[in-house]
Write a protein that holds these residues in place. Structure first.
Motif, PDB file in Angstrom:
ATOM      1  N   TRP A   5       1.287  -1.154   0.266  1.00  0.00           N
ATOM      2  CA  TRP A   5       0.005  -0.184  -0.190  1.00  0.00           C
ATOM      3  C   TRP A   5       1.182   1.004   0.242  1.00  0.00           C
ATOM      4  N   ALA A   6       2.284   1.051   0.827  1.00  0.00           N
ATOM      5  CA  ALA A   6       2.968   2.789   0.887  1.00  0.00           C
ATOM      6  C   ALA A   6       3.185   2.993  -0.558  1.00  0.00           C
ATOM      7  N   LYS A  62     -11.532   7.803  -1.990  1.00  0.00           N
ATOM      8  CA  LYS A  62     -12.898   8.660  -2.046  1.00  0.00           C
ATOM      9  C   LYS A  62     -12.806   9.854  -2.655  1.00  0.00           C
ATOM     10  N   ALA A  63     -11.209  10.340  -2.274  1.00  0.00           N
ATOM     11  CA  ALA A  63     -10.108  12.069  -2.907  1.00  0.00           C
ATOM     12  C   ALA A  63     -10.407  11.069  -4.364  1.00  0.00           C
ATOM     13  N   MET A  64     -10.028  10.489  -4.845  1.00  0.00           N
ATOM     14  CA  MET A  64      -9.365  10.133  -6.043  1.00  0.00           C
ATOM     15  C   MET A  64     -11.043   9.628  -6.543  1.00  0.00           C
ATOM     16  N   ASP A  65     -11.985   9.604  -6.534  1.00  0.00           N
ATOM     17  CA  ASP A  65     -13.473   9.985  -6.593  1.00  0.00           C
ATOM     18  C   ASP A  65     -13.721  12.170  -6.632  1.00  0.00           C
ATOM     19  N   ASP A  66     -13.738  12.288  -5.608  1.00  0.00           N
ATOM     20  CA  ASP A  66     -13.386  14.075  -6.162  1.00  0.00           C
ATOM     21  C   ASP A  66     -13.109  14.060  -6.835  1.00  0.00           C
ATOM     22  N   LEU A  67     -12.039  14.025  -7.215  1.00  0.00           N
ATOM     23  CA  LEU A  67     -10.930  14.638  -8.014  1.00  0.00           C
ATOM     24  C   LEU A  67     -11.505  14.066  -9.498  1.00  0.00           C
ATOM     25  N   GLN A  68     -12.398  13.072  -9.421  1.00  0.00           N
ATOM     26  CA  GLN A  68     -12.214  12.170 -10.969  1.00  0.00           C
ATOM     27  C   GLN A  68     -11.506  11.764 -11.759  1.00  0.00           C
ATOM     28  N   LYS A  69     -10.311  10.850 -10.501  1.00  0.00           N
ATOM     29  CA  LYS A  69      -9.326  11.119 -11.037  1.00  0.00           C
ATOM     30  C   LYS A  69      -9.829   9.058 -10.815  1.00  0.00           C
ATOM     31  N   LYS A  70     -10.325   9.076 -12.593  1.00  0.00           N
ATOM     32  CA  LYS A  70     -10.153   7.761 -12.746  1.00  0.00           C
ATOM     33  C   LYS A  70      -9.443   7.079 -13.557  1.00  0.00           C
ATOM     34  N   ASP A  71      -8.314   7.246 -13.683  1.00  0.00           N
ATOM     35  CA  ASP A  71      -7.632   6.834 -15.196  1.00  0.00           C
ATOM     36  C   ASP A  71      -6.825   5.453 -14.421  1.00  0.00           C
ATOM     37  N   PRO A  72      -6.896   4.156 -15.672  1.00  0.00           N
ATOM     38  CA  PRO A  72      -6.822   3.319 -15.544  1.00  0.00           C
ATOM     39  C   PRO A  72      -5.029   3.154 -14.426  1.00  0.00           C
ATOM     40  N   LYS A  73      -4.149   3.555 -14.585  1.00  0.00           N
ATOM     41  CA  LYS A  73      -3.550   3.662 -13.916  1.00  0.00           C
ATOM     42  C   LYS A  73      -3.338   3.378 -12.437  1.00  0.00           C
ATOM     43  N   VAL A  74      -3.928   4.497 -11.490  1.00  0.00           N
ATOM     44  CA  VAL A  74      -4.923   4.373 -11.036  1.00  0.00           C
ATOM     45  C   VAL A  74      -5.639   3.655  -9.826  1.00  0.00           C
ATOM     46  N   LEU A  75      -6.624   3.388 -11.061  1.00  0.00           N
ATOM     47  CA  LEU A  75      -7.759   2.873 -10.874  1.00  0.00           C
ATOM     48  C   LEU A  75      -7.054   1.332 -10.261  1.00  0.00           C
ATOM     49  N   LYS A  76      -5.964   0.289 -11.332  1.00  0.00           N
ATOM     50  CA  LYS A  76      -5.083  -0.657 -10.828  1.00  0.00           C
ATOM     51  C   LYS A  76      -4.075  -0.570  -9.769  1.00  0.00           C
ATOM     52  N   LEU A  77      -3.741   0.436  -9.320  1.00  0.00           N
ATOM     53  CA  LEU A  77      -3.234   0.634  -7.834  1.00  0.00           C
ATOM     54  C   LEU A  77      -4.202   1.022  -6.734  1.00  0.00           C
ATOM     55  N   LEU A  78      -5.125   1.176  -7.073  1.00  0.00           N
ATOM     56  CA  LEU A  78      -6.230   1.403  -6.147  1.00  0.00           C
ATOM     57  C   LEU A  78      -6.517   0.231  -5.276  1.00  0.00           C
ATOM     58  N   PRO A  80      -7.136  -3.139  -5.828  1.00  0.00           N
ATOM     59  CA  PRO A  80      -6.936  -4.365  -4.642  1.00  0.00           C
ATOM     60  C   PRO A  80      -6.990  -3.512  -3.159  1.00  0.00           C
ATOM     61  N   HIS A  81      -6.703  -2.633  -2.979  1.00  0.00           N
ATOM     62  CA  HIS A  81      -6.441  -2.534  -2.183  1.00  0.00           C
ATOM     63  C   HIS A  81      -7.940  -2.222  -0.958  1.00  0.00           C
TER      64      HIS A  81
END
Length: 106
Positions: A5-6, A62-78, A80-81
């Motif tokens: 996660w870190a 929640k912050a990524m939702d608020d920022l509308q940061k939904k690109d595949p790389k971020v989602l792939k990282l986030l 599973p956690h």
């Protein structure tokens, strides 16, 4: 604390542009301005230290939702956690329900 996660949080932070990073700081109100830094690696460490592993996962999601940061790389990282934390929460709820049922049988 999970090294995975870190590491993943540090990589998510690297995916944010300066404007998104500034907005993230605003969304994470509980982190004092004095603790904020331009180093994304250090900021990831501060976020986990402040919120703990599970809560930081939920806050960042929640912050990524608020920022509308939904690109595949971020989602792939986030994702599973988030799935792991939500699974743990479901297991805890089932365990509590089972314990309550046992208590009510007495």
């Amino acid at each position: 604390m999970s090294n995975t996660w870190a590491t993943d949080l540090m990589n998510i932070m690297e995916e944010l542009d300066d404007d998104e990073c500034e907005k993230l700081f605003l969304l994470l109100e509980e982190i004092p301005k004095s603790k904020r830094t331009n180093s994304r690696a250090k900021m990831a460490e501060i976020i986990i230290s402040r919120y703990g592993e599970h809560q930081s996962i939920l806050k960042i999601s929640k912050a990524m939702d608020d920022l509308q940061k939904k690109d595949p790389k971020v989602l792939k990282l986030l994702e599973p956690h988030v799935e792991r934390v939500e699974s743990m929460k479901r297991q805890d709820a089932l365990k509590r329900k089972h314990e309550d049922e046992k208590e009510n049988e007495r």
